[in-house]
Design a protein around this motif. Structure first.
Motif, PDB file in Angstrom:
ATOM      1  N   GLN A  65       0.831  -1.202   0.000  1.00 36.72           N
ATOM      2  CA  GLN A  65       0.000   0.000   0.000  1.00 36.72           C
ATOM      3  C   GLN A  65       0.865   1.251   0.000  1.00 36.72           C
ATOM      4  O   GLN A  65       0.568   2.215  -0.709  1.00 36.72           O
ATOM      5  CB  GLN A  65      -0.939   0.007   1.207  1.00 36.72           C
ATOM      6  N   ASP A  68       2.299   1.850  -3.448  1.00 38.21           N
ATOM      7  CA  ASP A  68       1.298   2.455  -4.336  1.00 38.21           C
ATOM      8  C   ASP A  68       1.088   3.930  -4.022  1.00 38.21           C
ATOM      9  O   ASP A  68       0.967   4.756  -4.926  1.00 38.21           O
ATOM     10  CB  ASP A  68      -0.038   1.711  -4.239  1.00 38.21           C
ATOM     11  N   LYS A  71       4.029   5.876  -5.309  1.00 36.96           N
ATOM     12  CA  LYS A  71       3.943   5.972  -6.771  1.00 36.96           C
ATOM     13  C   LYS A  71       3.001   7.103  -7.177  1.00 36.96           C
ATOM     14  O   LYS A  71       3.307   7.902  -8.065  1.00 36.96           O
ATOM     15  CB  LYS A  71       3.441   4.634  -7.322  1.00 36.96           C
ATOM     16  N   GLU A  72       1.850   7.179  -6.514  1.00 35.57           N
ATOM     17  CA  GLU A  72       0.870   8.224  -6.821  1.00 35.57           C
ATOM     18  C   GLU A  72       1.418   9.605  -6.463  1.00 35.57           C
ATOM     19  O   GLU A  72       1.229  10.569  -7.204  1.00 35.57           O
ATOM     20  CB  GLU A  72      -0.437   7.951  -6.086  1.00 35.57           C
TER      21      GLU A  72
END
Length: 98
Positions: A65, A68, A71-72
């Motif tokens: 999580q 991710d 990355k965002e």
């Protein structure tokens, strides 16, 4: 818990494809499909595989999580940097594939 993260985490242990889901609980009651994908209903289906602890699985879920989220964050930051350089919104969308 997001089922996709649970399965992604489980696939990082034992070389992947080592687990399945119980269809009946310890009392012989059928587990509804909507409730099956939980740590407590994991069953080992691959010889030699070992069950990771729930804490290990939860740590891996948190790691996935966070990756991710990072990355965002990087995507948003990169987009803003391109806009700051003078690119238009449509040019940025083409470059980053949105």
């Amino acid at each position: 818990m997001n089922i996709d993260y649970l399965q992604s985490a489980l696939n990082t242990f034992n070389g992947g494809s080592w687990y399945g889901w119980k269809t009946h609980d310890d009392n012989g009651n059928k587990i509804p499909n909507s409730e099956r994908m939980q740590y407590r209903y994991i069953k080992i289906i691959k010889d030699g595989a070992t069950m990771p602890t729930e804490a290990e699985v939860n740590a891996k879920i948190s790691e996935l999580q966070q990756a991710d989220a990072d990355k965002e964050t990087k995507k948003t930051s990169g987009k803003q940097k391109l806009l700051d350089l003078g690119l238009t919104e449509s040019e940025v969308k083409v470059l980053i594939g949105i």
